[in-house]
Structures are given as structure tokens and as C-alpha cells.
Design an enzyme around this catalytic site. Structure first.
Site, short mmCIF file in Angstrom:
data_model
loop_
_atom_site.label_atom_id
_atom_site.label_comp_id
_atom_site.label_asym_id
_atom_site.label_seq_id
_atom_site.Cartn_x
_atom_site.Cartn_y
_atom_site.Cartn_z
N THR A 29 0.94 -1.08 0.52
CA THR A 29 -0.10 -0.14 0.08
C THR A 29 0.93 0.90 -0.30
OG1 THR A 29 -2.03 -1.33 1.35
CG2 THR A 29 -2.40 1.47 1.42
N ASN A 35 -1.39 6.08 -4.49
CA ASN A 35 -1.24 4.87 -4.78
C ASN A 35 -1.65 4.47 -6.14
OD1 ASN A 35 -3.43 4.47 -3.92
ND2 ASN A 35 -2.28 2.95 -2.06
N HIS A 63 -6.16 -0.01 -5.79
CA HIS A 63 -7.00 -0.78 -4.94
C HIS A 63 -7.13 -1.96 -5.06
CE1 HIS A 63 -9.41 -2.59 -1.23
NE2 HIS A 63 -10.14 -2.34 -2.55
#
Length: 171
Positions: free
Chosen positions: A104, A135, A138
């Protein structure tokens, strides 16, 4: 003895606003397809805060794990633009997707993972700046979470069952 169907999983993948805004959607989807994952659902959406609360807290327990402020930063970041939600299917898809995506926190991600190749921010920096971590992606954390997330993001009629050429050789 397990059946080969016991190994076929589905995972929710959300290409976050930074992926869409940077124009690298195709490159990221290509990484999943190249390893043999099959897209069984996909749509571009602009979710509201209610959906993100259900996703990140009711299912993912973000507030419980990291606090209300981190949740707020994340939701504000997620609402900066549209996302592409998709469901990938394949042999042990959930851990495979997570392996491709990387950890993550982008700064901890190895080169060769999506986050390692396309992002670089640390949790410390994002906390200090008061922003969510861009980032890119998901990915569901486990098969149980994947089922709940898929049910939240997609209606049953948006999920497709079809055979692709790889299945001819792997199933």
C-alpha cells in the site's frame, strides 16, 4: 481433494484518480491481463463519500486501523476525479493482484510492481502534508473482502461469465 474451481477467485481493483489523471490506465490494465487475469466487469465512476465510507470503513476498517484523519485524507483524494472499478478473475486472483500491485505504501513497493514503478510517496510525507497517498490502485485484501467489495461496487448484471482462450489450457 480440491477442485480447480476452488482456486478461481475474483478481486476488486479500483484504478484511482491519479491513475486516470496521469493517463496510465492502459499500462496498468495490461499488467493484469498479461499474467492471465480476465476482466469480468469494468466501469468508470465518480463515487460519493457514502460509497467510500462503506468501502473503506464498513469493509476495510480504515478508521478503526488508521484513524479518522487518514480516512478523511483518503476520501478527499479519491473524490478528486473519476475512478475505474473492475473485477478481475483468475487462478488465486486475490493474492496475484496484490503481488502485481505491491504494498500500500508506494515507497515500500519493489520495482516491477505497479506502485514501485509508478509512484513514490511515503505515509509519513502524506501525513505531514495532510493529503491522501496517491498509490494508483486499490486491490482486495483477501477473498472474503473481495466478495463484499464486488457486491458494493457492482450489480450482479454487471458481472460477466465468459470463456477466454487461456481457459482452454488452464481449466
Amino acid at each position: 481433494m480440491a477442485n480447480k474451481e476452488d482456486f478461481i477467485q475474483r478481486s476488486l481493483v479500483v484504478l484511482k484518480p491519479d491513475t486516470v489523471q496521469r493517463g496510465i490506465v492502459g499500462e496498468i490494465i495490461q499488467r493484469f491481463e498479461r499474467v492471465g487475469l480476465k476482466i469480468v466487469a469494468m466501469k468508470m465512476v465518480m463515487p460519493d463519500e457514502k460509497l467510500y465510507r462503506m468501502h473503506y470503513e464498513d469493509i476495510g476498517q480504515m478508521i478503526t486501523r488508521r484513524g479518522e484523519q487518514v480516512f478523511r485524507y483518503n476520501v478527499e483524494y479519491m473524490m478528486t476525479g473519476p475512478v475505474i472499478a473492475m473485477v478481475l478473475e483468475g487462478i488465486e486472483a486475490v493474492p496475484l493482484v496484490r503481488k502485481i500491485v505491491g504494498p500500500t505504501e508506494p515507497k515500500s513497493a519493489e520495482m516491477g510492481t505497479i506502485r514501485g514503478d509508478f509512484s513514490h510517496m511515503s505515509f509519513g510525507y502524506s501525513d505531514a502534508k495532510g493529503v491522501g497517498v496517491p498509490n494508483l490502485v486499490h486491490a482486495s485484501g483477501n477473498p472474503e473482502e473481495a466478495k463484499k467489495e464486488i457486491d458494493l461496487w457492482f450489480n450482479a448484471n454487471e458481472l460477466y461469465d465468459y470463456s477466454d482462450l487461456r481457459e482452454k489450457y488452464t481449466r
